[in-house]
Design a protein around this motif. Structure first.
Motif, PDB file in Angstrom:
ATOM      1  N   VAL A 145      12.463  -5.777 -16.221  1.00 51.92           N
ATOM      2  CA  VAL A 145      12.358  -4.460 -15.586  1.00 51.92           C
ATOM      3  C   VAL A 145      10.901  -4.029 -15.504  1.00 51.92           C
ATOM      4  N   THR A 146      10.182  -4.213 -16.615  1.00 54.34           N
ATOM      5  CA  THR A 146       8.768  -3.835 -16.625  1.00 54.34           C
ATOM      6  C   THR A 146       8.005  -4.599 -15.543  1.00 54.34           C
ATOM      7  N   VAL A 147       8.237  -5.914 -15.512  1.00 49.75           N
ATOM      8  CA  VAL A 147       7.541  -6.733 -14.526  1.00 49.75           C
ATOM      9  C   VAL A 147       7.918  -6.289 -13.114  1.00 49.75           C
ATOM     10  N   ALA A 148       9.213  -6.015 -12.907  1.00 53.19           N
ATOM     11  CA  ALA A 148       9.676  -5.615 -11.580  1.00 53.19           C
ATOM     12  C   ALA A 148       8.995  -4.316 -11.137  1.00 53.19           C
ATOM     13  N   ILE A 149       8.901  -3.366 -12.054  1.00 57.13           N
ATOM     14  CA  ILE A 149       8.270  -2.086 -11.709  1.00 57.13           C
ATOM     15  C   ILE A 149       6.832  -2.325 -11.253  1.00 57.13           C
ATOM     16  N   VAL A 150       6.115  -3.109 -12.057  1.00 57.58           N
ATOM     17  CA  VAL A 150       4.722  -3.367 -11.710  1.00 57.58           C
ATOM     18  C   VAL A 150       4.646  -4.103 -10.372  1.00 57.58           C
ATOM     19  N   ALA A 151       5.571  -5.057 -10.167  1.00 52.24           N
ATOM     20  CA  ALA A 151       5.551  -5.840  -8.925  1.00 52.24           C
ATOM     21  C   ALA A 151       5.796  -4.933  -7.712  1.00 52.24           C
ATOM     22  N   ILE A 152       6.794  -4.059  -7.823  1.00 50.38           N
ATOM     23  CA  ILE A 152       7.081  -3.151  -6.708  1.00 50.38           C
ATOM     24  C   ILE A 152       5.883  -2.251  -6.426  1.00 50.38           C
ATOM     25  N   LEU A 153       5.310  -1.729  -7.517  1.00 44.81           N
ATOM     26  CA  LEU A 153       4.132  -0.876  -7.354  1.00 44.81           C
ATOM     27  C   LEU A 153       3.030  -1.631  -6.633  1.00 44.81           C
ATOM     28  N   TYR A 195       3.281  -4.222  -4.701  1.00 49.06           N
ATOM     29  CA  TYR A 195       3.650  -4.513  -3.315  1.00 49.06           C
ATOM     30  C   TYR A 195       3.453  -3.284  -2.436  1.00 49.06           C
ATOM     31  N   GLU A 196       3.996  -2.165  -2.886  1.00 43.98           N
ATOM     32  CA  GLU A 196       3.905  -0.939  -2.097  1.00 43.98           C
ATOM     33  C   GLU A 196       2.461  -0.475  -1.967  1.00 43.98           C
ATOM     34  N   ALA A 197       1.734  -0.646  -3.090  1.00 40.90           N
ATOM     35  CA  ALA A 197       0.343  -0.216  -3.055  1.00 40.90           C
ATOM     36  C   ALA A 197      -0.470  -1.078  -2.089  1.00 40.90           C
ATOM     37  N   SER A 198      -0.058  -2.330  -1.934  1.00 40.99           N
ATOM     38  CA  SER A 198      -0.843  -3.227  -1.089  1.00 40.99           C
ATOM     39  C   SER A 198      -0.858  -2.732   0.368  1.00 40.99           C
ATOM     40  N   THR A 199       0.263  -2.145   0.826  1.00 44.48           N
ATOM     41  CA  THR A 199       0.253  -1.614   2.195  1.00 44.48           C
ATOM     42  C   THR A 199      -0.700  -0.420   2.290  1.00 44.48           C
ATOM     43  N   PHE A 200      -0.799   0.320   1.172  1.00 45.45           N
ATOM     44  CA  PHE A 200      -1.749   1.433   1.145  1.00 45.45           C
ATOM     45  C   PHE A 200      -3.183   0.908   1.216  1.00 45.45           C
ATOM     46  N   PHE A 201      -3.453  -0.113   0.402  1.00 48.80           N
ATOM     47  CA  PHE A 201      -4.823  -0.626   0.353  1.00 48.80           C
ATOM     48  C   PHE A 201      -5.203  -1.403   1.623  1.00 48.80           C
ATOM     49  N   ALA A 202      -4.212  -1.685   2.454  1.00 47.39           N
ATOM     50  CA  ALA A 202      -4.541  -2.289   3.749  1.00 47.39           C
ATOM     51  C   ALA A 202      -5.272  -1.282   4.637  1.00 47.39           C
ATOM     52  N   GLN A 214       2.617   6.117   0.948  1.00 45.87           N
ATOM     53  CA  GLN A 214       2.316   4.911   0.182  1.00 45.87           C
ATOM     54  C   GLN A 214       1.302   5.185  -0.930  1.00 45.87           C
ATOM     55  N   SER A 215       0.501   6.249  -0.770  1.00 46.63           N
ATOM     56  CA  SER A 215      -0.555   6.512  -1.761  1.00 46.63           C
ATOM     57  C   SER A 215       0.024   6.772  -3.142  1.00 46.63           C
ATOM     58  N   ILE A 216       1.278   7.268  -3.180  1.00 45.33           N
ATOM     59  CA  ILE A 216       1.819   7.540  -4.527  1.00 45.33           C
ATOM     60  C   ILE A 216       1.998   6.251  -5.318  1.00 45.33           C
ATOM     61  N   PHE A 217       2.180   5.146  -4.617  1.00 48.72           N
ATOM     62  CA  PHE A 217       2.303   3.888  -5.359  1.00 48.72           C
ATOM     63  C   PHE A 217       0.949   3.447  -5.889  1.00 48.72           C
ATOM     64  N   ALA A 218      -0.072   3.727  -5.122  1.00 47.50           N
ATOM     65  CA  ALA A 218      -1.415   3.369  -5.580  1.00 47.50           C
ATOM     66  C   ALA A 218      -1.794   4.177  -6.819  1.00 47.50           C
ATOM     67  N   VAL A 219      -1.587   5.502  -6.739  1.00 47.49           N
ATOM     68  CA  VAL A 219      -1.942   6.310  -7.926  1.00 47.49           C
ATOM     69  C   VAL A 219      -0.986   6.003  -9.073  1.00 47.49           C
ATOM     70  N   GLY A 220       0.275   5.690  -8.728  1.00 50.12           N
ATOM     71  CA  GLY A 220       1.238   5.314  -9.761  1.00 50.12           C
ATOM     72  C   GLY A 220       0.779   4.088 -10.512  1.00 50.12           C
ATOM     73  N   LEU A 221       0.207   3.153  -9.769  1.00 49.53           N
ATOM     74  CA  LEU A 221      -0.304   1.934 -10.389  1.00 49.53           C
ATOM     75  C   LEU A 221      -1.416   2.272 -11.393  1.00 49.53           C
ATOM     76  N   VAL A 222      -2.284   3.162 -10.972  1.00 49.15           N
ATOM     77  CA  VAL A 222      -3.359   3.584 -11.874  1.00 49.15           C
ATOM     78  C   VAL A 222      -2.767   4.190 -13.145  1.00 49.15           C
ATOM     79  N   LEU A 223      -1.753   5.019 -12.966  1.00 42.40           N
ATOM     80  CA  LEU A 223      -1.097   5.670 -14.098  1.00 42.40           C
ATOM     81  C   LEU A 223      -0.492   4.633 -15.048  1.00 42.40           C
ATOM     82  N   VAL A 224       0.194   3.660 -14.454  1.00 43.04           N
ATOM     83  CA  VAL A 224       0.823   2.625 -15.278  1.00 43.04           C
ATOM     84  C   VAL A 224      -0.234   1.850 -16.055  1.00 43.04           C
ATOM     85  N   VAL A 225      -1.316   1.516 -15.370  1.00 40.93           N
ATOM     86  CA  VAL A 225      -2.372   0.762 -16.053  1.00 40.93           C
ATOM     87  C   VAL A 225      -2.933   1.582 -17.223  1.00 40.93           C
TER      88      VAL A 225
END
Ligand SMILES: Nc1ncnc2c1ncn2[C@@H]1O[C@H](COP(=O)(O)OP(=O)(O)OP(=O)(O)O)[C@@H](O)[C@H]1O
Ligand SMILES: [Mg+2]
Lengths: 318, 264
Positions: free
Chosen positions: A50-58, A60-67, A287-298
């Motif tokens: 589950v942990t890995v999946a969450i990070v993976a989804i984040l 993936y979603e963040a990657s479209t933002f960073f495009a 999509q930006s919420i996934f990017a900031v979410g990633l920062v939060l998770v890290v």
């Protein structure tokens, strides 16, 4: 276990009447243990998955933002205006909002949690400690939204009496109440660490003529130091991830300021705001919420890892 | 039991003495009318089967039982030359612990440096002058035969020492406080024979200056290092005597059974 089996087999001790039975039971027993092992493994694996999946989804979603938005702009920009016509995505205002509120929370929860832990573990009569601890746990069980309204409707008006001109939404009030919220958590982790200090160490100190206070400060504290640090770090990590209190009491307006009297959005507050539907799904803003979410998770992951490492250290010493 | 006799067996001046001493863990009457004389600058050994109250008696001498609720002393432990009853509630347990040090069964160094461990008793007393601390720490470490081994690593954590070294450190810690009595509760039971021998040697040296009360399960050890021995059984002091006499000619059947290993 298999060692013992081989020993009996090769030794061939005739004295045990149960030997035959033990031997025939062997494969049954091993089979059972394998099943239990497998179940436990799946359970543990799920947690990791589950942990890995969450990070993976984040990711993936963040990657479209960073495009669309460069990482440098994202990490160093000081304007966060996803709703504007010409949107800019510099996340520093959100990050600073999170840092300021978490810092205020820590200033409250660190010392208070430490003192409570010290009191409960070293000074309170055991009976009193038994009565007090459920209250702490109760405090930890209050839904955070209640804390949020407590901050907005009680603490902020109170602060406004002391600080004239304080806006209705401000980081100070949110941070203070968030601090109160994590006090029980910090206290309980720190108290566990202090209780884990062997009685023999305290007795050694008392036997030298030390007072309770000297024993607490000079022996129990250094002995539980990494555990107390773990409590602090885990507490901060909680503050960083806390959402409701800041969303309600600190406002939802990104604001690049270190002044705690100002309103400001945190990372979490921003995520709720967007998730509740201010931006159309699939847009860059969304999509930006996934990017900031990633920062939060890290951030929380790093804090938690440090915290767990410190916590494990105390187990190893004794 | 002839109560008055115990004290008359001792030819040296007394450093302490229990009189009709009783101790209760709540309702558990753990020590019964114990009359134990403790000769000054001698080694007095407490022996007896497990659970007979040796540790309980030892820990009464520095009021360790005050740390836990529900414990109760009854009777007297007189400390000389000032002739106070050290278990009286009017007497400050902290003062008693500063005069009577203790070394525990398992070495229990503090999570501090070697230096700070030894200096602990002085720091507790408020001594802050570095020169005084340094002098006392060196003296105590020499007294505990540890100085040569640790003089270059005084700022290392005490945990890094071996078990035997840790126990000598604990002895140094006790010595640095200039105690009048040192209580030892099975100080060598967690140590190997070589470390045990060095602790025994140490005790023989320390007794030149300090009165020693030691609990031991090891009869040979009691015979080797003590001047007086008290045999306890079920919370009572069954027999007290000079060690050379008690082990050779025990007066009580129970004592004889115990020291010859024919017990229970
Ligand atoms: N904290 C306590 N609460 C209640 N009873 C206790 C406590 N500590 C010891 N006792 C009891 O008091 C009696 C004496 O115990 P003590 O520890 O003094 O024995 P001991 O002679 O030192 O034994 P050992 O050789 O095993 O160390 C025992 O019956 C024990 O069960
Ligand atoms: Mg004992």
């Amino acid at each position: 276990m298999s060692d013992a089996m081989t020993a009996t087999e090769t030794g061939g001790s005739p004295s045990s009447l149960y030997l035959d039975r033990i031997r025939t039971m062997r494969h049954v027993r091993n089979g059972k243990e394998r099943v239990i092992e497998a179940i436990l493994f799946v359970a543990a694996f799920c947690a990791v998955a589950v942990t890995v999946a969450i990070v993976a989804i984040l990711l993936y979603e963040a990657s479209t933002f960073f495009a669309h938005v460069s990482l440098v702009e994202f990490l160093t920009g000081t304007e966060w205006t996803p709703l504007f016509e010409r949107a800019s995505y510099g996340m520093l205002p959100l990050l600073v909002g999170t840092v300021v509120t978490s810092f205020i929370a820590f200033v409250v929860a660190g010392p208070l949690g430490f003192l409570i832990a010290m009191y409960l573990s070293e000074f309170a009569p055991p009976k009193l400690a038994e009565v007090l601890k459920p209250f702490l746990e109760l405090l930890a069980g209050v839904p955070t939204i209640v804390y949020g309204y407590f901050a907005l409707l009680f603490v902020t008006p109170l602060l406004q009496k002391i600080i004239p001109g304080l806006p209705g939404f401000n980081m100070l009030s949110a941070g203070l109440v968030m601090g109160l919220m994590i006090v029980p958590y910090v206290a309980s982790v720190a108290e566990d660490a202090m209780r884990a200090v062997p009685m023999a160490l305290r007795e050694g100190s008392y036997a030298m003529g030390a007072t309770r206070f000297q024993t607490a400060m000079w022996v129990v504290l250094p002995a539980s130091f990494s555990g107390v640090m773990a409590a602090f770090v885990l507490g901060i990590s909680r503050a960083v991830g806390e959402t409701m209190i800041v969303a309600i009491a600190a406002g939802q307006q990104p604001n690049f300021t270190f002044d705690p009297r100002e309103p400001a959005a945190t990372i979490t507050a921003y995520i709720v705001q967007v998730a509740m539907g201010d931006l159309p799904h699939g847009s860059i803003g969304y999509q930006s919420i996934f990017a900031v979410g990633l920062v939060l998770v890290v951030i929380t992951l790093v804090f938690n890892l440090i915290g767990q490492m410190l916590r494990r250290r105390i187990r190893e010493v004794y | 039991m002839s109560e008055q006799n115990n004290a008359t067996i001792v030819s040296e001046p007394l450093k302490a003495e229990t009189r009709k001493f009783n101790f209760y863990y709540g309702d558990n009457h753990a020590l019964k009318n114990v009359d134990l004389p403790v000769a000054e600058r001698m080694v007095t050994a407490l022996i007896g089967p497990s659970g007979c109250g040796k540790s309980t008696l030892l820990r009464s001498f520095n009021r360790m039982h005050d740390l836990y609720p529900g414990n109760r002393y009854e009777g007297e432990i007189r400390l000389y030359p000032d002739d106070v009853n050290l278990v009286s509630p009017a007497v400050d347990p902290i003062e008693i612990r500063m005069r009577i040090s203790m070394v525990f069964q398992k070495p229990n160094p503090f999570p501090k440096t070697i230096f700070e461990n030894v200096a602990y008793g002085l720091m507790v007393r408020g001594e802050k002058r570095r020169s005084v601390l340094e002098e006392k720490v060196e003296e105590a470490l020499r007294g505990a035969a540890l100085w040569e081994e640790v003089k270059d690593r005084l700022d290392d954590l005490a945990f890094n020492l071996s078990g035997g070294q840790q126990q000598r450190l604990c002895i140094a810690r006790a010595l640095a406080a200039d105690p009048e009595i040192i209580l030892f509760d099975e100080p060598t039971s967690a140590l190997d024979p070589i470390a045990t021998a060095s602790i025994e040697e140490l005790i023989a040296e320390i007794k030149e200056k300090v009165t020693i009360l030691i609990v031991t399960h090891n009869m040979q050890q009691a015979a080797r290092i003590s001047d007086y021995t008290a045999f306890m059984y079920l919370g009572e002091l069954v027999e007290f005597g000079r060690t050379d006499e008690l082990f050779v000619r025990p007066r009580k059947k129970q004592t004889e059974d115990y020291i010859t290993g024919r017990f229970g």
